[in-house]
Design a protein around this motif. Structure first.
Motif, PDB file in Angstrom:
ATOM      1  N   GLN A 102       0.827  -1.204   0.000  1.00 20.97           N
ATOM      2  CA  GLN A 102       0.000   0.000   0.000  1.00 20.97           C
ATOM      3  C   GLN A 102       0.861   1.253   0.000  1.00 20.97           C
ATOM      4  O   GLN A 102       0.537   2.235  -0.684  1.00 20.97           O
ATOM      5  N   SER A 137       1.917   1.821  -3.563  1.00 20.47           N
ATOM      6  CA  SER A 137       0.809   2.263  -4.406  1.00 20.47           C
ATOM      7  C   SER A 137       0.430   3.709  -4.130  1.00 20.47           C
ATOM      8  O   SER A 137       0.152   4.483  -5.058  1.00 20.47           O
ATOM      9  N   SER A 188       0.865   6.621  -6.968  1.00 21.67           N
ATOM     10  CA  SER A 188      -0.310   7.321  -7.494  1.00 21.67           C
ATOM     11  C   SER A 188      -0.178   8.828  -7.330  1.00 21.67           C
ATOM     12  O   SER A 188      -0.591   9.596  -8.212  1.00 21.67           O
ATOM     13  N   ALA A 209       3.360  -4.964 -11.003  1.00 20.49           N
ATOM     14  CA  ALA A 209       1.913  -4.839 -10.845  1.00 20.49           C
ATOM     15  C   ALA A 209       1.547  -3.635  -9.986  1.00 20.49           C
ATOM     16  O   ALA A 209       0.557  -2.939 -10.255  1.00 20.49           O
ATOM     17  N   LEU A 210       2.320  -3.366  -8.947  1.00 16.63           N
ATOM     18  CA  LEU A 210       2.004  -2.246  -8.060  1.00 16.63           C
ATOM     19  C   LEU A 210       2.091  -0.914  -8.788  1.00 16.63           C
ATOM     20  O   LEU A 210       1.201  -0.064  -8.675  1.00 16.63           O
ATOM     21  N   TYR A 211       3.153  -0.729  -9.542  1.00 15.01           N
ATOM     22  CA  TYR A 211       3.296   0.534 -10.263  1.00 15.01           C
ATOM     23  C   TYR A 211       2.321   0.622 -11.423  1.00 15.01           C
ATOM     24  O   TYR A 211       1.800   1.692 -11.738  1.00 15.01           O
ATOM     25  N   ALA A 212       2.062  -0.505 -12.076  1.00 13.38           N
ATOM     26  CA  ALA A 212       1.099  -0.495 -13.176  1.00 13.38           C
ATOM     27  C   ALA A 212      -0.277  -0.074 -12.694  1.00 13.38           C
ATOM     28  O   ALA A 212      -1.017   0.612 -13.404  1.00 13.38           O
ATOM     29  N   SER A 213      -0.647  -0.465 -11.468  1.00 13.33           N
ATOM     30  CA  SER A 213      -1.959  -0.088 -10.940  1.00 13.33           C
ATOM     31  C   SER A 213      -2.074   1.412 -10.734  1.00 13.33           C
ATOM     32  O   SER A 213      -3.175   1.954 -10.684  1.00 13.33           O
ATOM     33  N   ALA A 214      -0.948   2.087 -10.619  1.00  8.05           N
ATOM     34  CA  ALA A 214      -0.943   3.545 -10.477  1.00  8.05           C
ATOM     35  C   ALA A 214      -0.637   4.238 -11.794  1.00  8.05           C
ATOM     36  O   ALA A 214      -0.482   5.464 -11.831  1.00  8.05           O
ATOM     37  N   THR A 234      -8.464   6.759   0.000  1.00  6.18           N
ATOM     38  CA  THR A 234      -8.342   5.336  -0.314  1.00  6.18           C
ATOM     39  C   THR A 234      -9.098   4.470   0.681  1.00  6.18           C
ATOM     40  O   THR A 234      -9.834   3.556   0.300  1.00  6.18           O
TER      41      THR A 234
END
Length: 496
Positions: free
Chosen positions: A197, A200, A204, A226-231, A354
């Motif tokens: 978290q 992320s 973001s 995956a963590l950076y892609a989600s942001a 969040t």
């Protein structure tokens, strides 16, 4: 009285059956509920009978008068239940035609799957990333919980400060300054649900400010992708040398955000040199960049006192994160993030939107655990256990794989073992030990750009070993007893 499909029912409706009678029996407990709750109980039982398929679509229900007599409740209670479920679409009715189970509901048997990551089906599992969960201090934790429930004011159970309880942030500031040399202002500490978290949130906020890529260590943790892609951020793999992140490729990459594990790099096991730490900070200042320091096992150094955190050298160029996942248990979902002053307000606001803050009881409990010295004691227990297990790995390899080398500093929860060429090539070695029931990962599996993916705390399955005969393994040992470690290494030796 049982539900039925009489002459006035819809064509093709199910006949009266034992299943219908059984469904009607589901209403009997509701009829015996306390008077005030009886209506809601009856509606809930009837609704569940339709959802589960015990009352099939097209089934004609008894009249309100007959059902009330059977259940020994008032007719008004049944009439109200019929009207409510008709309004919701579970039932349908027509003047003079009675009440029927509607066709809108599609019965589905509820099923709760467990998607928690699991160990592979192996006799011995050397995959890194998991602590020894049997070391969790249940008695001390329970005592802290009782104390918190006794002393916590009622108003503390409301929505918390999104940064975390002041009590916990103060305790963390003292702990991190004392143990890790962090410049820890409680106003810039955020309580989060773990490093994931923290990553992320930071990514973001930086994305909103124009950042589009993040540099990551290669080899390194695969979770970053995956963590950076989600942001909305891409990742740029950056190579390492013997001192840490190589600065030439770092400058050439053009990134302004880089995530590092300088105290004990995962997975190579090196510690960044003093020169490389200074060069990394020089890079951040020269490009107006930021270093995210993941201090995931910085407390576990066995040959000397741990090197202090990089954040202590420049708190305005380094964001610092850690958690209790390796010291207590990952299931607690409890960690911290320290951010530079110029990012603090934005990250706090993102945290607020969040999740409105971390659970208050968990925060108060951990604060008490830290304040009373229980967390320091837990760290000492883990250090002793993990040091013994690392020593066992080294000794077992020397016995069963003569000529092998363990590289990296004596720290953390995993070791890098290089086996002599006679045990290669790597692909064949892995196939044989896997067939023998030993789960193990090669160092090549943690190279970024590899295909596949591992479980949480693990690395992805890469493109395969580098050509040649040398075998380099990442051996996780924290979750294994010394006896299991010796047995696992012996099993690998017999397999090859």
């Amino acid at each position: 009285m049982t539900p039925s499909t009489g002459p006035g029912g819809p064509p093709g409706g199910p006949p009266c059956s034992a299943a219908g009678s059984a469904a009607w029996e589901l209403l009997l407990p509701a009829a015996s509920a306390p008077a005030r709750a009886r209506g809601r109980a009856l509606q809930g039982a009837l609704r569940d009978a339709v959802r589960s398929g015990r009352l099939a679509p097209g089934t004609r229900l008894p009249s309100s008068r007959d059902l009330a007599a059977d259940l020994k409740v008032s007719r008004g209670l049944v009439t109200e239940a019929y009207e409510q479920l008709t309004a919701e679409g579970y039932l349908r009715s027509g003047r003079g035609a009675g009440t029927w189970v509607g066709n809108a509901v599609r019965a589905a048997r509820p099923r709760a799957r467990d998607l928690a990551p699991r160990s592979p089906a192996a006799r011995v599992d050397f995959v890194p990333g998991t602590p020894d969960l049997s070391l969790f201090p249940r008695s001390a934790w329970a005592a802290a919980q009782r104390g918190v429930l006794t002393e916590l004011p009622h108003e503390s159970l409301g929505y918390p400060d999104p940064r975390g309880l002041p009590r916990l942030r103060t305790a963390l500031a003292e702990l991190l300054a004392r143990r890790r040399g962090v410049v820890a202002d409680p106003e810039r500490i955020m309580v989060v649900s773990g490093v994931a978290q923290a990553t992320s949130l930071l990514a973001s906020v930086l994305h909103a400010r124009g950042t589009r890529t993040a540099g990551v260590e290669d080899p390194g943790s695969p979770q970053h992708h995956a963590l950076y892609a989600s942001a909305g951020l891409g990742t740029v793999p950056l190579p390492l040398d013997d001192e840490g992140l190589a600065t030439g490729p770092l400058y050439a990459s053009g990134v302004r955000l880089v995530v590092t594990t300088p105290a004990h790099q995962f997975p190579t096991g090196i510690a960044y040199s003093a020169r490389r730490r200074a060069e990394l900070l020089d890079w951040a200042r020269s490009v107006d960049g930021l270093v995210l320091e993941d201090d995931y096992d910085g407390d576990f150094r066995y040959d000397r006192a741990p090197v202090g955190a990089l954040q202590g050298l420049d708190p305005e160029r380094v964001a610092y994160t850690g958690s209790v996942s390796k010291s207590l248990a990952p299931g607690l979902r409890l960690g911290w993030l320290l951010v530079p002053d110029w990012l603090a307000d934005a990250v706090v606001e993102r945290k607020r939107t969040t999740d409105l803050g971390h659970p208050t009881l968990d925060q108060a409990l951990f604060a008490r655990f830290v304040e009373r010295g229980d967390y320091d004691r837990q760290l000492r227990v883990c250090q002793r256990a993990y040091r013994e297990r690392r020593d066992t790995v080294v000794a077992a390899l020397a016995e069963h794989f003569p000529g092998s080398r363990v590289t990296g500093i004596a720290a953390g929860l995993h070791a890098i073992a290089t086996l002599p060429e006679r045990y290669g090539p790597e692909e064949g070695f892995l196939a044989r030990v896997t067939a023998a029931g030993v789960a193990v990962r090669p160092l090549t599996a943690y190279a970024h750009g590899g295909a596949g993916g591992g479980r949480v705390g693990d690395g992805p399955v890469g493109d395969g070993p580098v050509a040649g005969k040398e075998v380099r393994l990442v051996l996780g040992y924290a979750h294994l007893t010394p006896g299991r470690i010796r047995a696992g290494v012996a099993r690998m030796a017999r397999a090859v």
